[in-house]
Design a protein around this motif. Structure first.
Motif, PDB file in Angstrom:
ATOM      1  N   UNK A 144      40.381  35.442  44.860  1.00 55.61           N
ATOM      2  CA  UNK A 144      41.245  34.691  43.956  1.00 55.61           C
ATOM      3  C   UNK A 144      41.967  33.620  44.757  1.00 55.61           C
ATOM      4  N   UNK A 145      41.969  32.404  44.222  1.00 56.89           N
ATOM      5  CA  UNK A 145      42.708  31.316  44.876  1.00 56.89           C
ATOM      6  C   UNK A 145      44.169  31.733  45.070  1.00 56.89           C
ATOM      7  N   UNK A 146      44.745  31.316  46.174  1.00 53.77           N
ATOM      8  CA  UNK A 146      46.115  31.719  46.500  1.00 53.77           C
ATOM      9  C   UNK A 146      47.101  31.359  45.389  1.00 53.77           C
ATOM     10  N   UNK A 147      46.973  30.186  44.822  1.00 50.99           N
ATOM     11  CA  UNK A 147      47.935  29.751  43.797  1.00 50.99           C
ATOM     12  C   UNK A 147      47.801  30.506  42.481  1.00 50.99           C
ATOM     13  N   UNK A 148      46.744  31.306  42.341  1.00 55.25           N
ATOM     14  CA  UNK A 148      46.522  32.039  41.088  1.00 55.25           C
ATOM     15  C   UNK A 148      46.725  33.544  41.242  1.00 55.25           C
TER      16      UNK A 148
END
Length: 171
Positions: free
Chosen positions: A96-100
């Motif tokens: 999962x992308x860090x910002x999500x």
């Protein structure tokens, strides 16, 4: 020029990975699964990981997206062992992308993989992670993995040159 709305405003959707998603999923994995992430990871993140799973078990290769942006992915497969009545599910990669990471993207992906594996007759789901990967261990505890099995993993760095002592024969 219009900017993309923040991901919080977009509705999260889980769907099967499509061939056009391979490059973006690969780049997300490159950001997450680095050598610093897990120096002793026995599997390496490369394009073959995605394409092999996509070609063999595409129904278990999923992405989470909001709008037109992929926020995370799950890549799984099933394993049937000779002389065993059980069918195993193996969640090979979950990223999962860090910002999500605060949006339940990982848990939504995991829930959908688990549902699909049950439909395929899987009786036991297996994951593996580094023993010191506390975020992953905490996540999988929350997902219901309680029967933690320890596995000893040894490594030998072959990139260092071994010093050789020369042996001279006396004449």
């Amino acid at each position: 020029m219009e900017q993309d709305p923040p991901i919080e405003e977009e509705k999260l959707r889980i769907r099967e990975l499509m061939i056009d998603d391979l490059a973006e999923v690969f780049h997300i994995g490159e950001e997450i699964f680095t050598a610093e992430y897990s120096q002793n990871l026995y599997r390496t993140w490369d394009e073959y990981e995605i394409t092999t799973l996509f070609n063999s078990d595409s129904e278990l290769c999923l992405v989470a997206e909001a709008g037109n942006k992929i926020l995370g992915f799950a890549l799984g497969t099933t394993v049937e062992k000779h002389n065993s009545p059980w069918k195993y599910g193996y969640l090979v990669w979950l990223g999962v992308r860090e910002e999500a990471q605060k949006r339940q993207v990982g848990s939504r992906l995991f829930s959908e993989v688990k549902r699909r594996m049950r439909e395929r007759g899987v009786r036991m789901l297996i994951i593996d992670t580094s023993a010191d990967n506390q975020p992953a261990l905490s996540f999988f505890d929350k997902m219901g993995f309680k029967d933690r099995q320890e596995h000893l993993f040894l490594s030998l760095n072959l990139s260092r040159r071994a010093k050789r002592k020369s042996v001279r024969k006396k004449v």
